[in-house]
Design an enzyme around this catalytic site. Structure first.
Site, PDB file in Angstrom:
ATOM      1  N   ASP A 204      29.068  20.124  13.267  1.00 48.28           N
ATOM      2  CA  ASP A 204      30.421  20.629  13.045  1.00 48.28           C
ATOM      3  C   ASP A 204      31.227  20.433  14.320  1.00 48.28           C
ATOM      4  O   ASP A 204      30.706  19.904  15.307  1.00 48.28           O
ATOM      5  CB  ASP A 204      30.385  22.120  12.661  1.00 48.28           C
ATOM      6  N   ASP A 206      33.496  22.768  16.970  1.00 45.45           N
ATOM      7  CA  ASP A 206      33.767  24.169  17.295  1.00 45.45           C
ATOM      8  C   ASP A 206      34.932  24.285  18.268  1.00 45.45           C
ATOM      9  O   ASP A 206      34.973  23.591  19.279  1.00 45.45           O
ATOM     10  CB  ASP A 206      32.531  24.797  17.962  1.00 45.45           C
ATOM     11  N   ASP A 308      34.750  24.939  12.940  1.00 49.22           N
ATOM     12  CA  ASP A 308      34.740  26.380  13.221  1.00 49.22           C
ATOM     13  C   ASP A 308      35.846  26.709  14.206  1.00 49.22           C
ATOM     14  O   ASP A 308      35.907  26.114  15.280  1.00 49.22           O
ATOM     15  CB  ASP A 308      33.410  26.785  13.859  1.00 49.22           C
TER      16      ASP A 308
END
Ligand code: DGT
Ligand code: MG
Length: 384
Positions: A204, A206, A308
């Site tokens: 992902d 962040d 995120d």
């Protein structure tokens, strides 16, 4: 003297946060094997065992050279009997029967596949495994009841299991910077997680967001999310108050800031054209035509990427930066060091000194290391 006697002993500190662990190291055959066992221990809810294997692997990552014989491991910390047995087998025979057996076991493969679906944790995966489900396709075919996150996880399964490249992370950084600066000029956006540690790919992207005027960051997350949604950039989002610390970290959180730390788990719709051309986003015509709600294809003009977002008050920014840069083991070891060696409690919000019964403020990661009595370790060497 025999050669083994002239090899200088390696002085290896026992907490990962006392050591420098680069991204690239010399023992990946061994560490991959130990991390399979760590993951399997996680899948079978054996946390202690899992951490033991991860600590052992982490020590090998910090070694300046490849392990050739068991003698090379003399005096190293964190290598338990079980880890040593596995290492010996690999040094002698090339593979470990336990690791190979684990890797191929039906339970391990199913747990890996099921926890690989966004929104599915070990508990759910374990229940589904016992109900006979084996992978994400079973979730569709057996019409398993799914929550909204898991629905998205199944829908974008292939994209979300395709590693995010650094280039994609940079394109998303430009988008997030634009969004945040549009809704709150002067805000600071930091790329955290694996990419800050120098990783080439990640699962992902962040981000940590703050503003120098304490309080200006309040209610920021919904504004960012709205901006992104208006531009058609979000395939999924769920904003939560950060509950990580309440679960695991005890008291190291100033009570007055209870509600301020927000996290948004999201899935971005990333236009592939953005990767080839420049990274400006003036053109906001994000209608790819491929929005039939099913799995994206390689021929699609866009792809799904997990992002995120975390918003922190400025006074907690240093702690949040340190806490969200990772690695997970490095974080865990920092907190263990603080608690066991210093009588302090560290979280992504604050550092509490139990002896003095007060919070110790800090404005930078360097200051936090100093308060903890640790040598500063830069992000690129926190790959424990
Ligand atoms: P990746 O994304 O798999 O390439 O690797 P990382 O290291 O970026 O791992 P990730 O994205 O799961 O998490 C980033 C860092 O943030 C991780 O090293 C530890 C921290 N972290 C993850 N989840 C939480 C959370 O719920 N609360 C806090 N405070 N920190 C978290
Ligand atoms: Mg990450």
């Amino acid at each position: 003297t025999k050669p083994s006697e002239v090899t200088p002993a390696i002085l290896m500190k026992s907490y990962a946060c006392q050591r420098r662990t680069p991204l690239k190291h010399h023992n990946s055959v061994l560490t991959d094997a130990l991390e399979i066992l760590a993951l399997n221990a996680e899948f079978t809810k054996n946390e202690g065992r899992s951490v033991a294997f991860r600590r052992a692997a982490s020590v090998l990552k910090a070694l300046p050279r490849g392990v050739r014989t068991m003698d090379d491991l003399k005096d190293l910390p964190c290598l338990g009997e079980h880890s040593l047995r596995v290492i010996k087998e690999i040094l002698d025979a090339g593979t470990s029967s336990e690791v190979e057996w684990t890797r191929q076991s039906e339970q391990f493969q199913a747990m890996k596949a099921l926890t690989g679906v966004f929104g599915v944790g070990v508990r759910t995966a374990d229940r589904w495994f016992r109900e006979g489900l084996r992978n994400h396709l079973d979730l569709i075919h057996k019409s398993q009841k799914l929550n909204r996150a898991q629905e998205a996880g199944v829908q974008y399964y292939n994209d979300l299991n395709t590693p995010v490249t650094k280039k994609e992370a940079m394109v998303i950084t430009v988008i997030v910077e634009k969004a945040v600066n549009d809704v709150l000029p002067g805000a600071i956006i930091t790329l955290t997680g694996g990419f800050r540690r120098g990783k080439e790919v990640g699962h992902d992207v962040d981000f940590l967001i703050t503003h120098p005027d304490e309080g200006a960051e309040e209610k920021l997350m919904p504004k960012i999310v709205n901006w992104l949604e208006d531009q058609g950039l979000l395939l999924y989002q769920k904003t939560t108050r950060n509950s990580y610390l309440e679960n695991k970290d005890g008291p190291a959180r100033p009570a007055c800031n209870m509600d301020r730390f927000e996290r948004c788990f999201s899935i971005f719709k990333l236009e592939r054209s953005k990767l080839d051309s420049d990274t400006r986003i003036e053109d906001s015509s994000y209608n790819s035509g491929v929005t039939d709600g099913t799995q994206t294809h390689s021929g699609s003009t866009w792809r799904a990427v997990r992002v995120d977002l975390v918003v922190s008050p400025y006074s907690q920014f240093a702690f949040a930066t340190l806490g969200w840069t990772g690695s997970k083991l490095f974080e865990r070891e920092l907190r263990r060091w603080a608690g066991q060696e210093k009588g302090m409690s560290l979280s992504s919000h604050a550092l509490y000194d139990s002896k003095q019964q007060r919070y110790l403020p800090a404005n930078s990661e360097e200051e936090i290391f100093t308060l903890l009595g640790l040598e500063y370790i830069p992000p690129s060497e926190r790959n424990a």
